[in-house]
Design an enzyme around this catalytic site. Sequence first.
Site, PDB file in Angstrom:
ATOM      1  N   TRP A  81       0.957  -1.184  -0.119  1.00  0.00           N
ATOM      2  CA  TRP A  81       0.107  -0.138  -0.073  1.00  0.00           C
ATOM      3  C   TRP A  81       0.580   1.231  -0.002  1.00  0.00           C
ATOM      4  CZ3 TRP A  81      -0.193   4.214   3.406  1.00  0.00           C
ATOM      5  CH2 TRP A  81      -1.214   5.330   3.321  1.00  0.00           C
ATOM      6  N   HIS A  82       2.077   1.535   0.506  1.00  0.00           N
ATOM      7  CA  HIS A  82       3.167   2.615   0.789  1.00  0.00           C
ATOM      8  C   HIS A  82       3.759   2.973  -0.945  1.00  0.00           C
ATOM      9  CE1 HIS A  82       2.663   1.623   4.934  1.00  0.00           C
ATOM     10  NE2 HIS A  82       2.336   2.871   4.997  1.00  0.00           N
ATOM     11  N   GLY A  83       3.251   1.349  -1.631  1.00  0.00           N
ATOM     12  CA  GLY A  83       4.180   1.779  -2.410  1.00  0.00           C
ATOM     13  C   GLY A  83       4.858   1.310  -3.110  1.00  0.00           C
TER      14      GLY A  83
END
Length: 482
Positions: free
Chosen positions: A325-327
């Site tokens: 989700w972060h990248g």
Amino acid sequence: MFFNSIDFAIFLPIVFILYWFVTNKNLKLQNFLIVVASYIFYGWWDWRFLSLILFSTIVDYSIGRMLLTEEKQTKRKVLLWTSILVNLGFLGFFKYYNFFLDNFITAFSFFGSEIKANSLNIILPVGISFYTFQTLSYTIDVYKKNLEPTKDFIAFSAFVSFFPQLVAGPIERAKHLLPQFYKFRKFDYALAVDGMRQILWGLFKKVVIADNCAEYANQIFNNSADMNGSTLVLGALFFTFQIYGDFSGYSDIAIGTSRLFGFDLMKNFNFPYFSRDIAEFWRRWHISLSTWFRDYLYIPLGGSRGGTWMKVRNTFIIFIVSGFWHGANWTFIVWGALNAIYFLPLMLTKNNRNNMDIVAKGKNFPNIREFSAILLTFSLTVFAWIFFRANNINHALSYISEIFSSSLFTLPKFDGIGSALIIIFIVGIFVLVEWKGRAGEFAIAQLGLNWKRPIRYLMYYIIIIAIFWFGGKEQQFIYFQF
């Protein structure tokens, strides 16, 4: 528009005056003003992406209305999956298209086949991961009949685009935030003052702690091949306080700003670096995302109710998905997997809910056992942050290998180390203030509770002076890229 910019310093008072002195007698007009202000706030970066928010708002509002009257389970599932696919489709395209394409090409090259495909020069819409999850919470809760779908499109639009938390959270649940747009709001002086305190502390975290730490973290990480082990440890520590000051600072400003307008947002950080184990850390770090994954992914997968294999599987799924989700980078996936490895022994031995209270509650200092647990948890967290910050896996591995070399026992060396010592001292003071205020919503609120007014105001003036005197070079909020 950044919270720490002149633009926002002008924007916020204008919206505040219009909200409380022009539209204060009409709830719908107040909500409409919030929508307009939120679209201006978001469009300040790139007005073209306003269409994404508007389209997502229309889709989820319409699906919520259809779910209200639809009783057939099959059709209800179709409506739910329409919302999920539309929202995650946008997120996947803008955030992960090139990642999947590059890895798809690389995978086929192992078998001697070459695939020619062009990557796209895609601009990632600011905060898309945040408002996507926020609207999904609405659709899922309506589908489960845990929430009555709204008939008020303006209120729903305000919920989706609410400018204080639009681009970096907290990720609000519809059950908590949406009903607040239905209620007539009166100005609460005490709530507004408390909001201003939290904004002030958030600005200090961002401008003084995060922005200064960012300069040295960037310098060390970007030139890590030329640095010795002790310097790399220092770089990891700088990033550790950069990301905390940056993200929790944003959350403090968002929560404080919301209070100025009569809204209550959920607490997003609860002094995570004082955690005594990794499970406690994840109850205290980015709480809105952790609980979102828990309620909408981990529990539906079976949570920890099944056998050992299911517990292990679900733990890895939730942490790896959280990392992704972060990248769109393997470093985030490794970071998530590493945290899963940290967490598993606690869960399998049923010790993941041991530390539910405030550390060293009612005491000035932790005991030896508590201090050792905090130090171990903090060290594991710092180690994991190396993968989060590194450019790629090879960068992270070379960074770590140099740390665990003989150069670890030499003195740190990098340009500006003298100035860095001042920042290290300020970070030390910051940690002490956070420790003293750890029982409150945010540090300086707890500190000032029993202080006389002159002393309390002196503290506020010292913080303001520090923001202007020690403020680092302006850095973009880290989580804007997510």
